[in-house]
Enzyme design. Structure first.
Site, PDB file in Angstrom:
ATOM      1  N   GLU A 143     -10.909  -6.923 -12.854  1.00 57.39           N
ATOM      2  CA  GLU A 143     -11.387  -5.651 -13.426  1.00 57.39           C
ATOM      3  C   GLU A 143     -10.643  -5.337 -14.722  1.00 57.39           C
ATOM      4  OE1 GLU A 143     -12.457  -2.015 -10.837  1.00 57.39           O
ATOM      5  OE2 GLU A 143     -10.999  -3.132  -9.661  1.00 57.39           O
ATOM      6  N   GLU A 162      -7.027   6.927   5.048  1.00 51.27           N
ATOM      7  CA  GLU A 162      -7.833   5.963   4.286  1.00 51.27           C
ATOM      8  C   GLU A 162      -8.753   5.173   5.227  1.00 51.27           C
ATOM      9  OE1 GLU A 162      -5.627   2.761   2.523  1.00 51.27           O
ATOM     10  OE2 GLU A 162      -7.143   2.407   0.998  1.00 51.27           O
ATOM     11  N   CYS A 171      -4.632   1.317  -4.792  1.00 53.25           N
ATOM     12  CA  CYS A 171      -4.333   0.827  -3.435  1.00 53.25           C
ATOM     13  C   CYS A 171      -3.478   1.813  -2.636  1.00 53.25           C
ATOM     14  CB  CYS A 171      -3.674  -0.551  -3.489  1.00 53.25           C
ATOM     15  SG  CYS A 171      -2.225  -0.569  -4.511  1.00 53.25           S
TER      16      CYS A 171
HETATM   17 FE1  SF4 Z   1       2.627   3.276  -0.060  1.00 54.97          FE
HETATM   18 FE2  SF4 Z   1       1.394   4.985   1.579  1.00 54.97          FE
HETATM   19 FE3  SF4 Z   1       3.363   5.876   0.059  1.00 54.97          FE
HETATM   20 FE4  SF4 Z   1       1.067   5.197  -1.048  1.00 54.97          FE
HETATM   21  S1  SF4 Z   1       1.383   6.905   0.379  1.00 54.97           S
HETATM   22  S2  SF4 Z   1       3.125   4.628  -1.775  1.00 54.97           S
HETATM   23  S3  SF4 Z   1       0.413   3.479   0.239  1.00 54.97           S
HETATM   24  S4  SF4 Z   1       3.536   4.338   1.659  1.00 54.97           S
END
Ligand code: SF4
Length: 403
Positions: free
Chosen positions: A88, A168, A106
């Site tokens: 991408e 998620e 992510c």
């Molecule tokens: Fe990692 Fe979850 Fe924190 Fe995002 S919220 S930085 S995915 S541990």
């Protein structure tokens, strides 16, 4: 029931230990565990091991003894995330500059933050799914077909660093062919409790290997667990995609360290791209506000909601409890350093060199950003908060109409 709170104070979720025990005891189910890269350097702390101890082998061993049928490394699909997100980045650099900067996606804590507070940036988010969602999607499609398993019998349990991953996994778009990609998410601490409930002596377990075909991964896939790791991994592959040549030195030191907001430049052939790395949503806000005001420009930004990235996630072991004989105030450094040291010692340090990635593309996906890859490995985002409440057209919707 125990409610675990996300450190970003935006999310809270219930635990799923009893549901996972139930699935394991059901002979009709094929229960698959997948473990995020950061868990390999944190779970040992729950059992009194020094901060940052690398315990991948004992982690796999404990999951087998608990009763999981298969144990997969999410690191493999971290490599796949890099293949898609790196592609991408290259697409946008070469053909769609209006879609720059590319923003990583992510981290669900950051995605939710962007959906609420910066919907105008949603078209800039990488549409690539996060590694655990990719692993779930592939398990119930490619893997199920390859090994002759009815996907409705597969239960995918992701061992993750945070509670945001539970949210998620429950997003309605995170499904493949009608099946939820990831059925349950357990945090590192929740798995620690299951290991205790099983009576296992974790530090003295033998080392086991992950199961095929989610068993081999690059150093790039591992460093996902630390702030800056996703960007460093993506740049390693983007260089190859743009120039056809490998980066001579895969290490990108400017992406490392615990400083909350970093900027840098990366040379990709005859292109110099500017990058930003933010961890903590306050730092992401700073970077986006400066971008909007024109004070700072960048082509690619990685954002992680937790300080230090996933090694500092809200589901990780909490130091200072009775089990921690080796308390280090630099615990996030220690955990990240272990990931970087292992990356350095690996023969394969770039996602595109991983033989499992070649296999997955050859047998199922064809190529990065192909039709099949877009169907199973990409997602969409939704403006939330005041935009949704006012039922007002958002910059995101306007942008989508152009496609
Ligand atoms: Fe990692 Fe979850 Fe924190 Fe995002 S919220 S930085 S995915 S541990």
């Amino acid at each position: 029931q125990c409610i675990l709170a996300c450190p970003t104070a935006s999310l809270s979720e219930k635990e799923h230990i009893s549901e996972v025990w139930k699935a394991i005891s059901d002979p009709d189910k094929v229960v698959v565990a997948q473990t995020a890269p950061s868990i390999q350097v944190t779970i040992g702390e729950i059992f009194g091991m020094p901060t940052g101890s690398f315990v991948a082998g004992k982690l796999v061993s404990s999951l087998r003894r608990i009763g999981f049928d298969k144990v997969f490394a999410t690191d493999v699909t971290a490599d796949l995330t890099i293949m898609e997100e790196g592609s991408e980045l290259v697409e946008r650099l070469l053909h769609e500059p209006e879609k720059l900067p590319l923003l990583s996606s992510c981290c669900p804590g950051w995605v939710k933050f962007a959906e609420h507070f910066y919907p105008e940036f949603l078209p800039h988010l990488s549409s690539t799914k996060s590694p655990h969602e990719m692993c779930g999607a592939l398990t119930k499609t490619w893997y199920a077909k390859k090994y002759g398993i009815d996907p409705s019998k597969i239960v995918n349990v992701a061992i993750m660093p945070c509670t945001a991953k539970k949210y998620e996994a429950a997003r309605p778009e995170m499904t493949s062919d009608g099946f939820r990609n990831v059925d349950y998410v357990l945090t590192t601490r929740e798995l620690g409790r299951m290991i205790r409930e099983s009576g296992l002596d974790f530090p003295n377990l033998p080392d086991d290997n992950y199961d095929e075909p989610f068993d081999q991964y690059s150093g790039a896939g591992m460093i996902f667990g630390a702030t800056g790791g996703v960007l460093e991994a993506a740049v390693r592959s983007a260089h190859k995609l743009i120039t056809g040549e490998e980066m001579l030195v895969p290490d990108y030191e400017d992406a490392r360290g615990q400083s909350g907001l970093k900027y840098g430049t990366v040379k990709l052939g005859d292109k110099n791209i500017t990058v930003a790395i933010a961890h903590g949503t306050g730092n992401a806000k700073k970077a986006l506000d400066m971008f909007k005001s024109g004070e700072k420009k960048f082509d690619y930004m990685e954002v992680m909601a937790c300080p230090g990235g996933c090694v500092g996630g809200g589901g990780q072991p909490i130091l200072g409890t009775r089990d921690h004989k080796y308390i280090s105030l630099d615990y996030r450094h220690n955990r990240a350093d272990t990931l970087y040291n292992i990356d350095k010692g690996k023969n394969i340090r770039r996602s595109h060199e991983n033989p499992r990635i070649h296999q997955i593309y050859e047998e199922f996906l064809d190529s990065p950003l192909s039709k099949v890859a877009k169907k199973y490995l990409h997602t969409t985002f939704t403006p939330r908060g005041k935009y949704a409440y006012l039922n007002k057209e958002t910059p995101h919707e306007e942008f989508n109409k152009k496609d």
